[in-house]
Structure formats: C-alpha cells, structure tokens
Enzyme design. Structure first.
Site, mmCIF file in Angstrom:
data_model
loop_
_atom_site.group_PDB
_atom_site.id
_atom_site.type_symbol
_atom_site.label_atom_id
_atom_site.label_comp_id
_atom_site.label_asym_id
_atom_site.label_seq_id
_atom_site.Cartn_x
_atom_site.Cartn_y
_atom_site.Cartn_z
ATOM 1 N N LYS A 62 -15.518 -11.324 -14.673
ATOM 2 C CA LYS A 62 -14.472 -11.135 -15.620
ATOM 3 C C LYS A 62 -14.591 -10.876 -16.959
ATOM 4 O O LYS A 62 -15.537 -11.266 -17.597
ATOM 5 C CB LYS A 62 -13.329 -12.467 -15.395
ATOM 6 C CG LYS A 62 -13.117 -12.818 -13.889
ATOM 7 C CD LYS A 62 -12.431 -11.830 -12.952
ATOM 8 C CE LYS A 62 -12.084 -12.369 -11.697
ATOM 9 N NZ LYS A 62 -11.553 -11.057 -10.907
ATOM 10 N N ARG A 80 -15.634 -7.941 -18.111
ATOM 11 C CA ARG A 80 -16.737 -6.955 -18.386
ATOM 12 C C ARG A 80 -16.460 -5.980 -19.420
ATOM 13 O O ARG A 80 -15.234 -5.321 -19.486
ATOM 14 C CB ARG A 80 -17.241 -6.555 -17.048
ATOM 15 C CG ARG A 80 -18.143 -7.092 -16.282
ATOM 16 C CD ARG A 80 -18.198 -6.587 -14.980
ATOM 17 N NE ARG A 80 -19.081 -7.252 -14.036
ATOM 18 C CZ ARG A 80 -19.124 -7.299 -12.886
ATOM 19 N NH1 ARG A 80 -18.395 -6.580 -12.048
ATOM 20 N NH2 ARG A 80 -20.298 -7.820 -12.055
ATOM 21 N N PRO A 81 -17.121 -5.424 -20.099
ATOM 22 C CA PRO A 81 -16.863 -4.610 -21.065
ATOM 23 C C PRO A 81 -16.554 -2.987 -20.669
ATOM 24 O O PRO A 81 -17.178 -2.686 -19.615
ATOM 25 C CB PRO A 81 -18.341 -4.400 -22.040
ATOM 26 C CG PRO A 81 -19.296 -4.836 -21.540
ATOM 27 C CD PRO A 81 -18.654 -5.778 -20.309
ATOM 28 N N LYS A 106 -6.411 -6.572 -11.184
ATOM 29 C CA LYS A 106 -7.027 -6.380 -12.451
ATOM 30 C C LYS A 106 -5.952 -6.391 -13.610
ATOM 31 O O LYS A 106 -6.163 -6.208 -14.729
ATOM 32 C CB LYS A 106 -7.805 -4.666 -12.694
ATOM 33 C CG LYS A 106 -8.752 -4.769 -11.532
ATOM 34 C CD LYS A 106 -9.902 -5.637 -11.602
ATOM 35 C CE LYS A 106 -10.726 -5.842 -12.772
ATOM 36 N NZ LYS A 106 -11.535 -7.280 -12.388
ATOM 37 N N GLY A 107 -4.844 -7.157 -13.309
ATOM 38 C CA GLY A 107 -4.031 -7.462 -14.457
ATOM 39 C C GLY A 107 -4.081 -8.941 -14.798
ATOM 40 O O GLY A 107 -3.334 -9.463 -15.770
#
Length: 304
Positions: free
Chosen positions: A267, A269-270, A61-62
């Site tokens: 990718k 997503r809020p 998630k980087g």
C-alpha cells in the site's frame, strides 16, 4: 515416548500459530500408544457467525483496506479478514449463503460484522444479489480522485506482474491505443463512478450508501471515521490517539490496544510518472463522468 514428544511439540507449534482465545488444549492421555489426538479450535464463548451488517463495496484502489483496518479499531466491529468475493464471483455465489456466513468472523452479540470486497462496486450482478440477501443493509463506498485511482490500479498490476516474472508495459501503452485514449482499459472503466453508481441506486436508496472520501481518509482519518460511526449507529469510540503519521511511509498508521500497525508494504507505492498529454486526456475524459456522479449523489469532491 516418541509419540508423546511429537504430541507436545505439536501443541507448542499450535499455541504460537493461533490466537490464545481460539486454542483448546486437549490433555495428553496417560498412555497414548498409537492413537492420534488433535487439539480442537473453538470460538470464544458467547460468539457466533453472522451475515454482515455492513459491506464495504469498493472501489478497488480507493482505500478499502485502510477503511476496514481503521474501522476495526472500534470494539463493536468484527471485520472479515479476507475479501470474500461472494456476490461478484459466480463460483462463490453458487456455494450459498450458509457458506458465505461461514467466511465471517466470530462476533459477540453487541458487535456488527463488516465485510469488504472492492470488486462489488463495479460488478453488474452484486447490487441485486446483496439486495436479495438484505435489502436494508448499510453499504460503505470509499472513493478517491478517479485519475489517481487509475494510476494506482496500473501500479498494483505492474508490481504484481514483476513479482510473478511476467512482462510489463509502460502506463502510456495501457492508456493509449491507436493514438486515442483507451477507454476500454479496465482501470479506466473502474473509475467511471457514475456508471457503477447508477446500478446500485436501482436497488438501494442513496441513504443506505455512505460515501467515504478516500483522499481525506489518507490525510485526516478521524473525521471520516466519525462519520462512518454515525452512519452505522456505532457509539463514538475511535479517537485521534488511535492514529499516528508515519514519516517513512507517508500515511497514517494505527495504534490500538497497546499495539501499532501500518498497512501492508504494497500500500502506498509511488506512482510512475505519466506523460502530461496523456494525463490531460485522461482527466478530460473522466471530468464529465465526475460531474454526472456529483449530480447523482448531491455532493462534489475536489477531484481534478
């Protein structure tokens, strides 16, 4: 006649299912009878498979997918299509290096092969295993604000569980346990960049690990990619015209070879709102780890 029609239909489906450079059509025999003929897939002439010259080791998630997709614009880069998980999963590592090489894309002699598996950065065994394969390999590490990374990590798991009809919990229930910050929560553990970086520096000098600012890559991708080009000794081929900002998605998409593409809908997503008190606890806990990380690499970031 039925066999011949089936054979023709098979060829049509195969042609539309694979890139044309990987299709070889075997001519139909004059009298096929009951024999079975299967078209063979061949690589483009002059290509072969190699172990990667560079690996994107993380962080989850980087922004690893964005980095790989953008780097793949470069004509001298051949990017692996999937996360191989060779160095962090014992089951795959046990299959050997020949198996690993077979997971790589075909490449021309002038190209470098790049693989990305975000799980490598936080794996306790990956640094030594990669070093055993190639002690001079160049590593790419993309990082973002560790607090935002925790929330993004939770968000991915949250939606995955919803899609698989599994129960979900509010993020506060994951971050807090028995009235205190749950520092054993895996998403928090993955954001302790200093802890994981020490493991890598035991096997590789800092000069072999290029750190990409994931927050900057999202808002202004070209300068970060130009730094990567220099690190990998690639000629400058990635241009500002290769990117355009998608107002709907809220991030940059890619324009290359006359085609436009954006990252998968999963990718960007809020993030869910987080209780302010819990958020402050999380930031306070990560702050010292961030300072430790800055000292390790001789560089700082604008992380809260």
């Amino acid at each position: 006649m039925a066999n011949l029609l089936s054979y023709v239909l098979f060829l049509v489906l195969r042609t539309y299912a694979a890139p044309p450079e990987f299709i070889q059509v075997t001519p139909a025999p004059e009298n096929p009878g009951n024999e079975t003929f299967t078209p063979s897939l061949i690589p483009p002439p002059g290509t072969s498979k190699h172990a990667p010259h560079s690996i994107i080791i993380g962080v989850r998630k980087g922004g690893t997918r964005a980095l790989l997709e953008m780097l793949d614009i470069h004509p001298e880069v051949a990017a692996a299509a999937t996360e191989v998980h060779f160095f962090d999963w014992d089951e795959n590592y046990g299959k050997g290096f020949d198996w690993y090489r077979e997971q790589m894309p075909y490449s021309f002699p002038h190209q470098i092969t790049v693989e990305k598996t975000p799980g490598y950065f936080t794996s306790p065994v990956a640094p030594a295993r990669i070093h055993a394969m190639n002690s001079s390999i160049r590593l790419l590490l993309i990082l973002r604000d560790p607090t935002e990374r925790v929330i993004s990590d939770y968000t991915q798991v949250y939606f995955n569980r919803l899609e698989n009809h599994k129960p979900v919990q509010a993020i506060e229930n994951m971050l807090v346990k028995n009235g205190a910050l749950n520092t054993r929560y895996k998403a928090i553990q993955r954001s302790l960049y200093d802890v994981h970086m020490r493991s890598w520096l035991q096997h590789f000098p800092l000069e072999q690990i290029h750190i990409v600012d994931g927050d900057t890559l999202i808002h202004d991708p070209l300068p970060e990619l130009q730094r990567v080009e220099r690190f990998l000794d690639l000629p400058p081929r990635i241009l500002a015209s290769n990117f355009y900002f998608n107002q709907t998605k809220g991030f940059y998409c890619i324009r290359s070879d006359g085609h436009e593409r954006c990252l998968h809908e999963s990718k960007g997503r809020p993030h869910p709102p987080v209780n302010n008190t819990v958020l402050r606890q999380l930031r306070l806990y990560l702050r010292q780890h961030n300072l430790n990380f800055y000292r390790l690499i001789g560089r700082s970031f604008n992380w809260q």
